[in-house]
Design a protein around this motif. Structure first.
Motif, short mmCIF file in Angstrom:
data_model
loop_
_atom_site.label_atom_id
_atom_site.label_comp_id
_atom_site.label_asym_id
_atom_site.label_seq_id
_atom_site.Cartn_x
_atom_site.Cartn_y
_atom_site.Cartn_z
N ALA A 42 8.54 -65.86 -16.53
CA ALA A 42 9.01 -64.83 -17.45
C ALA A 42 9.41 -63.61 -16.63
O ALA A 42 8.79 -63.30 -15.61
N CYS A 60 10.73 -59.42 -17.05
CA CYS A 60 11.05 -58.26 -17.89
C CYS A 60 11.74 -57.23 -17.00
O CYS A 60 12.93 -57.31 -16.74
N GLY A 116 11.27 -56.86 -13.80
CA GLY A 116 11.50 -57.42 -12.46
C GLY A 116 10.80 -56.66 -11.34
O GLY A 116 11.19 -56.74 -10.18
N SER A 152 7.59 -57.05 -10.27
CA SER A 152 6.44 -57.72 -9.65
C SER A 152 6.46 -57.48 -8.14
O SER A 152 7.45 -57.78 -7.47
N SER A 205 8.17 -62.88 -10.82
CA SER A 205 8.99 -63.05 -12.03
C SER A 205 10.28 -63.77 -11.67
O SER A 205 11.21 -63.83 -12.48
N SER A 230 4.93 -44.69 -14.86
CA SER A 230 5.91 -43.68 -14.52
C SER A 230 7.30 -44.24 -14.23
O SER A 230 8.29 -43.65 -14.63
N GLY A 257 9.24 -52.79 -16.75
CA GLY A 257 9.31 -53.35 -18.09
C GLY A 257 8.01 -53.19 -18.84
O GLY A 257 6.92 -53.29 -18.26
N VAL A 274 -1.24 -47.98 -16.28
CA VAL A 274 -1.86 -46.69 -15.96
C VAL A 274 -0.77 -45.64 -15.86
O VAL A 274 0.25 -45.85 -15.19
N VAL A 314 5.62 -63.09 -23.94
CA VAL A 314 5.49 -62.12 -25.02
C VAL A 314 6.89 -61.67 -25.44
O VAL A 314 7.76 -61.41 -24.59
N TYR A 341 -6.11 -53.40 -8.65
CA TYR A 341 -5.35 -53.32 -9.90
C TYR A 341 -4.40 -54.51 -9.99
O TYR A 341 -3.52 -54.67 -9.15
C1 LIG Z 1 8.15 -48.96 -8.27
C2 LIG Z 1 7.00 -49.35 -9.13
C3 LIG Z 1 6.35 -48.38 -9.88
C4 LIG Z 1 5.26 -48.71 -10.68
N1 LIG Z 1 4.60 -47.75 -11.41
C5 LIG Z 1 3.55 -48.10 -12.18
C6 LIG Z 1 2.82 -47.13 -12.96
O1 LIG Z 1 3.15 -45.96 -12.99
N2 LIG Z 1 1.74 -47.56 -13.68
C7 LIG Z 1 1.36 -48.86 -13.69
O2 LIG Z 1 0.38 -49.18 -14.36
N3 LIG Z 1 2.02 -49.79 -12.98
C8 LIG Z 1 3.09 -49.44 -12.23
N4 LIG Z 1 3.74 -50.39 -11.49
C9 LIG Z 1 3.27 -51.77 -11.52
C10 LIG Z 1 3.87 -52.50 -12.71
O3 LIG Z 1 3.11 -52.21 -13.85
C11 LIG Z 1 3.85 -54.01 -12.44
O4 LIG Z 1 4.59 -54.31 -11.29
C12 LIG Z 1 4.38 -54.77 -13.64
O5 LIG Z 1 3.93 -56.09 -13.58
C13 LIG Z 1 5.89 -54.73 -13.69
O6 LIG Z 1 6.34 -55.25 -14.89
P1 LIG Z 1 7.87 -55.67 -15.02
O7 LIG Z 1 8.05 -56.20 -16.39
O8 LIG Z 1 8.72 -54.55 -14.58
O9 LIG Z 1 7.98 -56.78 -13.91
P2 LIG Z 1 8.29 -58.33 -13.90
O10 LIG Z 1 8.44 -58.64 -12.46
O11 LIG Z 1 9.41 -58.67 -14.80
O12 LIG Z 1 6.99 -58.98 -14.47
C14 LIG Z 1 5.73 -58.83 -13.86
C15 LIG Z 1 4.86 -60.04 -14.23
O13 LIG Z 1 4.77 -60.14 -15.65
C16 LIG Z 1 5.35 -61.36 -16.11
N5 LIG Z 1 6.13 -61.10 -17.32
C17 LIG Z 1 7.26 -60.38 -17.44
N6 LIG Z 1 7.67 -60.37 -18.71
C18 LIG Z 1 6.78 -61.11 -19.40
C19 LIG Z 1 6.68 -61.47 -20.76
N7 LIG Z 1 7.57 -61.06 -21.67
N8 LIG Z 1 5.66 -62.24 -21.15
C20 LIG Z 1 4.73 -62.66 -20.24
N9 LIG Z 1 4.78 -62.35 -18.93
C21 LIG Z 1 5.80 -61.57 -18.52
C22 LIG Z 1 6.19 -61.87 -14.97
O14 LIG Z 1 6.32 -63.29 -14.99
C23 LIG Z 1 5.45 -61.35 -13.75
O15 LIG Z 1 4.39 -62.22 -13.43
C24 LIG Z 1 4.85 -50.06 -10.72
C25 LIG Z 1 5.52 -51.03 -9.97
C26 LIG Z 1 6.59 -50.68 -9.19
C27 LIG Z 1 7.30 -51.74 -8.39
#
Ligand SMILES: Cc1cc2nc3c(=O)[nH]c(=O)nc-3n(C[C@H](O)[C@H](O)[C@H](O)COP(=O)(O)OP(=O)(O)OC[C@H]3O[C@@H](n4cnc5c(N)ncnc54)[C@H](O)[C@@H]3O)c2cc1C
Length: 542
Positions: A137, A139, A141, A143, A148, A196, A201, A211, A263, A500
């Motif tokens: 999955a 969202c 991107g 990770s 992902s 932030s 996603g 957080v 989700v 975390y």
């Molecule tokens: C630059 C940066 C800043 C960040 N800042 C913060 C912050 O301020 N606070 C904080 O708490 N975290 C922060 N993070 C961490 C962030 O919360 C995680 O990296 C989060 O997993 C990213 O989600 P995404 O949907 O963007 O990533 P993705 O890479 O799309 O997904 C992350 C994981 O979730 C899974 N996933 C995605 N969509 C779904 C779905 N619909 N259903 C089930 N699984 C799914 C993916 O398969 C993957 O394993 C930050 C990360 C980065 C790289």
């Protein structure tokens, strides 16, 4: 230092480091086009493989698998979806397969399905089960491990985006990016605590906790979920809340993305989006030990309305590292100033560049996103919004959760670790540092077993980061990575051993205990019930 200079320092900080100091790679880029960003990612391929991102690509051994899909099978899948399916060779493929970090540009999924609804997701899951195709999955991107992506089918949820507010709740498409989440909620005068980085996603963030800059007042993003909709491996669309599929609901609040299904939407409780105070403070590096000592006994015990972050950063070469404290306060500027005076008293000095302002909720979220001088449209990647001015960026991150204050020896080790980055042989324009986020408050008032997010006894969490400009020499990036690993290693005597789960870390050996602690066993039970064939898997999957 006068108010004007303080403001300039603040805007520099907000734009360069990201307002919360967490988010170096979410900062405003040079307006580089998405295409040139890819071309510059020379450190990417080797690193992605080393991280094990490609390991997520191993074939499934589900009972139903009938062998690899033929081109005709993929064509049939495309026909069955209401959203587009992008395949290698398609014009959109190069951009569609990307994650946020160019390190992962070497990954080549067999398809990217942009699902428009839960039925599309179920169709994708039937396909991957039938043919034994790996699935991930996706969202935002973001990770940190590239999990992902996959060699198989990416189920992208970004076409299921948008916020609809009704009374005190908001139903949010799982593909919504944080900047749009804040913007659409603020249009209704509402807020939900989130992270932030504007392009993160909501799905990945919420599933692993979430957080952000009002967490001490309003809890984690996952603490605010009232209900969610998920498509499980068997293709069923399930509503999860405290009375329906409550075990899955429990797991989806902190159990980590990519584990239990895809989700498709969340329903959150909301809070009023009033005005908010932002502050930014910095001290000379010579004061760092006293400021750290003062901050750690002040920030986690302050009133819930006050959130803050402590950021130590260095650059290659001889320049002196920086120490900065930023944060938010839900209340008047005079009440915020009174709280800050307590920090100054404990530190034994006033900051050299204090800055405070009261602003709107949305502007505060833009500032914290590193988009202080951008519009909401501009606060996107160009591939996400034609006006987008952000760039993709590379970063290594590791985390720690601290449940005790650092001793003076621990503070000494911390300062030495940051200073070593200056001599680590990093790439020109690189940065290395550590950002501490204050916890406590509402986050710690939830019992560790009440949701899957177990870390409820923390004073603060830390993220060790290092970033480098696109196109940096791979050897320099490797030296930065080695510095980060050794810095984290040096802090072992002082950290709790918890980490975390949203700062997912392929190098973390004891990740089960570190991310999930006593909740891990229950998570495996939920996994066995809803995904017995492990359709959803990656190297650190529950
Ligand atoms: C630059 C940066 C800043 C960040 N800042 C913060 C912050 O301020 N606070 C904080 O708490 N975290 C922060 N993070 C961490 C962030 O919360 C995680 O990296 C989060 O997993 C990213 O989600 P995404 O949907 O963007 O990533 P993705 O890479 O799309 O997904 C992350 C994981 O979730 C899974 N996933 C995605 N969509 C779904 C779905 N619909 N259903 C089930 N699984 C799914 C993916 O398969 C993957 O394993 C930050 C990360 C980065 C790289």
């Amino acid at each position: 230092m006068g108010e004007d200079q303080g403001r300039r320092e603040f805007l520099r900080w907000a734009a360069v480091a990201g307002g919360a100091g967490l988010l170096a790679s979410c900062s405003r880029g040079s307006g580089t086009s998405a295409a040139s960003a890819t071309a510059g990612g020379s450190a990417g391929p080797a690193t992605a493989t080393a991280d094990g991102a490609a390991q997520g690509a191993r074939a499934l051994a589900t009972p139903q698998a009938t062998g690899s899909p033929t081109p005709a099978d993929w064509t049939a899948l495309a026909r069955d979806l209401s959203g587009p399916l992008v395949r290698p060779g398609d014009a959109a493929y190069t951009v569609s397969k990307r994650l946020f970090d160019p390190r992962f540009d070497s990954l080549h999924p067999a398809g990217i399905a942009y699902c428009r609804n839960p039925h599309d997701v179920a169709t994708c899951l039937a396909f991957v089960r039938k043919y034994g195709v790996p699935v991930a999955a996706r969202c935002g991107g973001h990770s940190y491990a590239g999990w992902s992506s996959t060699s198989g089918l990416i189920v992208d949820v970004t076409k299921m985006a948008g916020v609809s507010v009704s009374g005190g709740t908001a139903t949010v498409g799982a593909g919504t990016r944080l900047v749009d989440f804040y913007n659409e909620l603020a249009a209704h005068g509402r807020a939900v605590p989130g992270g932030s980085c504007p392009t993160v996603g909501i799905a990945g963030l919420t599933l692993g906790g979430g957080v952000g800059v009002v967490s001490r007042a309003y809890g984690l993003t996952s603490d605010n979920v009232r209900s969610l909709q998920i498509v499980t491996a068997d293709g069923q669309v399930r509503t999860c809340n405290s009375s329906q599929n409550s075990d899955l609901f429990w797991a989806c609040r902190g159990g980590g993305g990519g584990n239990f299904g895809v989700v498709t939407s969340f329903t959150f409780g909301t809070h009023p989006a009033g005005e908010i105070v932002l502050f930014f403070l910095s001290w000379p590096w010579s004061q760092a030990a006293r400021v750290i000592s003062a901050w750690q006994s002040w920030a986690p015990h302050a009133p819930d309305a006050l959130w803050s972050n402590l950021h130590l950063a260095a650059a290659p070469g001889g320049s002196v590292p920086t120490i900065e404290v930023g944060g938010t306060y839900l209340g008047s500027i005079s009440a915020a100033a009174a709280q800050l005076e307590k920090l100054y008293a404990a530190a034994g000095s006033h900051p050299s560049s204090p800055f405070m302002e009261t602003t709107t909720w949305l502007h505060a979220m833009l500032v914290e996103a590193g988009c202080a001088s951008l519009t909401v449209n501009e606060c996107h990647l160009p591939t996400q919004n034609p006006q987008g001015q952000l760039s993709r960026a590379s970063e290594y991150a590791k985390s720690d959760i601290f449940t005790k204050p650092l001793s003076s020896q621990g503070i000494g080790t911390l300062l030495a670790g940051v200073e070593k980055f200056q001599r680590a042989g990093g790439a020109p324009g690189a940065s290395g540092g550590i950002a501490f986020d204050a916890l406590g408050g509402a986050v710690n008032r939830v019992a560790p077993g009440a949701t899957a997010f177990v870390h409820r006894n923390a004073l603060f969490q830390a993220q060790y980061t290092t970033t480098w400009p696109l196109g940096s020499a791979a050897a320099a990036v490797a030296r930065q990575h080695a510095w980060q690993q050794s810095f984290w290693q040096s802090m072992r005597p002082y950290a709790s051993g918890q980490a975390y789960q949203n700062y997912i870390d392929p190098a973390l050996a004891n990740w089960r205990q570190a991310y999930y602690g006593a909740n891990f066993t229950r998570l495996t039970q939920v996994k066995a019930k809803y995904d017995p064939d492990r359709v959803f898997t990656f190297p650190q999957a529950v």
